[in-house]
Design a protein around this motif. Structure first.
Motif, PDB file in Angstrom:
ATOM      1  N   GLU A  71    -159.889   2.501   6.149  1.00  0.00           N
ATOM      2  CA  GLU A  71    -159.224   1.806   5.050  1.00  0.00           C
ATOM      3  C   GLU A  71    -158.754   0.415   5.445  1.00  0.00           C
ATOM      4  OE1 GLU A  71    -156.212   4.176   3.228  1.00  0.00           O
ATOM      5  OE2 GLU A  71    -157.593   5.804   2.705  1.00  0.00           O
ATOM      6  N   GLN A  72    -158.901   0.057   6.719  1.00  0.00           N
ATOM      7  CA  GLN A  72    -158.462  -1.260   7.165  1.00  0.00           C
ATOM      8  C   GLN A  72    -159.475  -1.893   8.107  1.00  0.00           C
ATOM      9  OE1 GLN A  72    -154.561  -0.265   8.831  1.00  0.00           O
ATOM     10  NE2 GLN A  72    -153.578  -1.135   7.021  1.00  0.00           N
ATOM     11  N   HIS A  73    -159.516  -3.206   8.086  1.00  0.00           N
ATOM     12  CA  HIS A  73    -160.288  -4.020   9.024  1.00  0.00           C
ATOM     13  C   HIS A  73    -159.711  -3.812  10.433  1.00  0.00           C
ATOM     14  CE1 HIS A  73    -161.396  -7.892  11.005  1.00  0.00           C
ATOM     15  NE2 HIS A  73    -162.463  -7.850  10.214  1.00  0.00           N
ATOM     16  N   PRO A  74    -160.495  -4.016  11.490  1.00  0.00           N
ATOM     17  CA  PRO A  74    -159.942  -3.869  12.846  1.00  0.00           C
ATOM     18  C   PRO A  74    -158.684  -4.706  13.108  1.00  0.00           C
ATOM     19  CG  PRO A  74    -162.325  -4.004  12.953  1.00  0.00           C
ATOM     20  CD  PRO A  74    -161.955  -4.250  11.522  1.00  0.00           C
ATOM     21  N   SER A  75    -158.479  -5.762  12.320  1.00  0.00           N
ATOM     22  CA  SER A  75    -157.270  -6.588  12.458  1.00  0.00           C
ATOM     23  C   SER A  75    -156.026  -5.870  11.954  1.00  0.00           C
ATOM     24  CB  SER A  75    -157.440  -7.890  11.666  1.00  0.00           C
ATOM     25  OG  SER A  75    -157.525  -7.614  10.267  1.00  0.00           O
TER      26      SER A  75
END
Length: 200
Positions: A71-75
């Motif tokens: 659900e999230q970018h690696p950032s």
């Protein structure tokens, strides 16, 4: 536009005219700014030759522990929304009322490739997978529903689209190579492939 049927896949040659291709690149700039490309690792410790990012509720992700949607970018930031211009392509090609929850963006630079694989991390295979080619030509290899056996290849050019649905939804497929700088769409060369998927 010409429709080819290759091993159950619908290949729409010339689906997007040049002006619409350029408009898509402009629509992707905010996506790439919010969720920059990254180089995913694969189980076993290797690294993919393509760089990728996503838009939508989910993004496809790979690291040493396996393949999955996140659900999230690696950032740590949420993925940006899928641009309306891309959702319109999904509606045109599929007629589906339900929108895709993931737009995976793969960038193929010089020498990049993608081995034969299935798209099988989704919950419901009754929804098709839609692929959009932008930029350099790619040699697209189409296999079978199980690994091995004879394959067939077709060159995908900028503006082509592929729909994998029905009995061919889980067909093995991959990209053997690209003709680097065969297109002028991306100033520095390379190919962007957008893959639209219903995830949950």
């Amino acid at each position: 536009m010409t429709l080819l049927r290759v091993r159950g896949l619908d290949v729409y040659k010339g689906f997007l005219e040049p002006a619409r291709q350029a408009a898509l690149i402009d629509a992707l700039r905010p996506v790439l700014k919010a969720a920059p490309l990254f180089s995913p690792k694969v189980p076993g410790g290797g690294q993919m030759s393509v760089r990728m990012t996503s838009a939508g509720q989910f993004g496809w992700y790979s690291d040493a522990s396996g393949y999955r949607y996140a659900e999230q970018h690696p950032s740590g930031r949420n993925w940006p929304e899928i641009p309306e211009a891309i959702l319109e392509i999904w509606r045109q090609l599929t007629g589906q009322e339900r929108a895709p929850e993931c737009c995976l963006l793969n960038y193929y630079g010089e020498g990049a490739r993608m081995g034969l694989h299935q798209d099988k991390d989704e919950a419901d295979f009754s929804y098709p997978v839609v692929s959009i080619s932008l930029g350099d030509d790619a040699l697209f290899r189409i296999g079978n529903l199980s690994r091995g056996g004879k394959t067939e290849s077709v060159w995908l050019n900028s503006g082509d689209a592929v729909v994998m649905g029905g009995d061919a939804r889980l067909t093995y497929h991959g990209v053997d190579r690209i003709r680097f700088k065969s297109s002028r769409l991306l100033p520095k060369g390379g190919r962007i492939n957008l893959t639209l998927r219903v995830v949950a």
